[in-house]
Enzyme design. Structure first.
Site, PDB file in Angstrom:
ATOM      1  N   TYR A  28     -16.226  25.445 -56.540  1.00  0.00           N
ATOM      2  CA  TYR A  28     -16.540  24.209 -55.588  1.00  0.00           C
ATOM      3  C   TYR A  28     -16.802  23.233 -56.872  1.00  0.00           C
ATOM      4  O   TYR A  28     -16.832  22.228 -56.544  1.00  0.00           O
ATOM      5  CB  TYR A  28     -17.494  24.208 -54.764  1.00  0.00           C
ATOM      6  CG  TYR A  28     -17.376  25.220 -53.678  1.00  0.00           C
ATOM      7  CD1 TYR A  28     -16.174  25.866 -53.122  1.00  0.00           C
ATOM      8  CD2 TYR A  28     -18.563  25.200 -52.755  1.00  0.00           C
ATOM      9  CE1 TYR A  28     -16.067  26.541 -52.309  1.00  0.00           C
ATOM     10  CE2 TYR A  28     -18.498  26.311 -51.886  1.00  0.00           C
ATOM     11  CZ  TYR A  28     -17.412  26.883 -51.356  1.00  0.00           C
ATOM     12  OH  TYR A  28     -17.341  27.707 -50.324  1.00  0.00           O
ATOM     13  N   HIS A  84     -17.086  35.977 -54.454  1.00  0.00           N
ATOM     14  CA  HIS A  84     -16.318  35.043 -53.739  1.00  0.00           C
ATOM     15  C   HIS A  84     -14.843  35.552 -53.354  1.00  0.00           C
ATOM     16  O   HIS A  84     -14.509  35.081 -52.075  1.00  0.00           O
ATOM     17  CB  HIS A  84     -16.049  33.745 -54.620  1.00  0.00           C
ATOM     18  CG  HIS A  84     -15.821  32.569 -53.731  1.00  0.00           C
ATOM     19  ND1 HIS A  84     -15.806  31.207 -54.223  1.00  0.00           N
ATOM     20  CD2 HIS A  84     -15.300  32.411 -52.363  1.00  0.00           C
ATOM     21  CE1 HIS A  84     -15.361  30.480 -53.336  1.00  0.00           C
ATOM     22  NE2 HIS A  84     -14.906  30.925 -52.270  1.00  0.00           N
TER      23      HIS A  84
END
Length: 262
Positions: A28, A84
């Site tokens: 992010y 992730h």
């Protein structure tokens, strides 16, 4: 994706509104901003549950990547650390995460976007079982099989896309409109309350302060057993995120530009 300034403000607004869980990720590119938002809020670190995720491009040097993640977040520990994506040397990366738990840098471990067969692979291999599995989950795609397996070893499901990627077909389902009228809530609040009552950890994202407040205003009512059963009938195996083998391989070639986090 939020800009660093938006992420910092959203974290500040959320913590100021009583939120306790903040979820971010290497990919992010806003971990520094999240750290600033936490400091700005003046909320004690021990009263915040902070989760972040390692991106596949750093799996091969996960020990260093975790230290760098701690530095960007400006904290001396992470409450929940995820892998992730299920690609690359995730087995060795998971070993590295276990080492950081033993070193006190991380409190618990999780997997994000891992399919059931790869979760089982890690369960057979690991010393420390994942506490949380973060996957797409919503009334159209409740992940019942995965949840049943997770519960077998004491794990929890954390739902991303909890509102079905904002799909108006889902948000405007008649059952939600009817319940919203009954409980004087919005359709979104009904869906979030459903998540809570079926045992999901839910992470709705917003940079709008009013939405942040509304998303937390779901603890003054309770859906009945029959209402939960009615919502369960929406299960139609509709999902919004698909990762092909080609997509996963592409993740290995993407390296987050952490300089953009300033």
């Amino acid at each position: 994706m939020l800009t660093p300034q938006e992420a910092e403000q959203a974290v500040y607004d959320a913590l100021s509104s009583g939120y306790q869980l903040i979820d971010t990720a290497n990919a992010y590119m806003n971990e520094r901003a999240v750290g600033r938002g936490i400091k700005k809020s003046k909320v004690r670190r021990e009263d915040i549950y902070l989760s972040t995720k390692l991106w596949p491009s750093v799996y091969s040097d996960a020990d260093q990547a975790i230290d760098e993640t701690l530095e960007r977040l400006d904290t001396n520990y992470i409450d929940l650390l995820f892998l992730h994506q299920p690609v690359g040397d995730y087995m060795e990366a998971y070993k590295a995460m276990e080492r950081t738990v033993k070193a006190g840098k991380v409190k618990s471990l999780g997997l994000s976007n891992f399919p059931l067969e790869k979760i089982k692979e890690i369960i057979q291999f690991c010393e420390i079982k994942p506490a949380v599995l973060q996957v797409e989950a919503h009334p159209y795609y409740p992940q019942n099989e995965l949840k049943e397996y997770i519960l077998s070893f004491g794990g929890r499901l954390m739902a991303w896309y909890p509102l079905g990627h904002g799909d108006r077909n889902l948000l405007n389902e008649g059952v939600f409109s009817s319940l919203a009228k009954k409980y004087h809530k919005s359709n979104v609040q009904i869906i979030l309350r459903w998540h809570i009552q079926v045992g999901n950890v839910v992470i709705p994202g917003s940079k709008n302060k009013n939405h942040i407040n509304d998303n937390a205003d779901i603890f003054d009512f309770e859906l009945t057993r029959q209402e939960l059963e009615d919502i369960s009938k929406l299960n139609s195996d509709i999902r919004y995120y698909y990762a092909t083998e080609e997509t996963l391989k592409g993740y290995l070639n993407f390296s987050p530009n952490f300089n953009e986090q300033e």
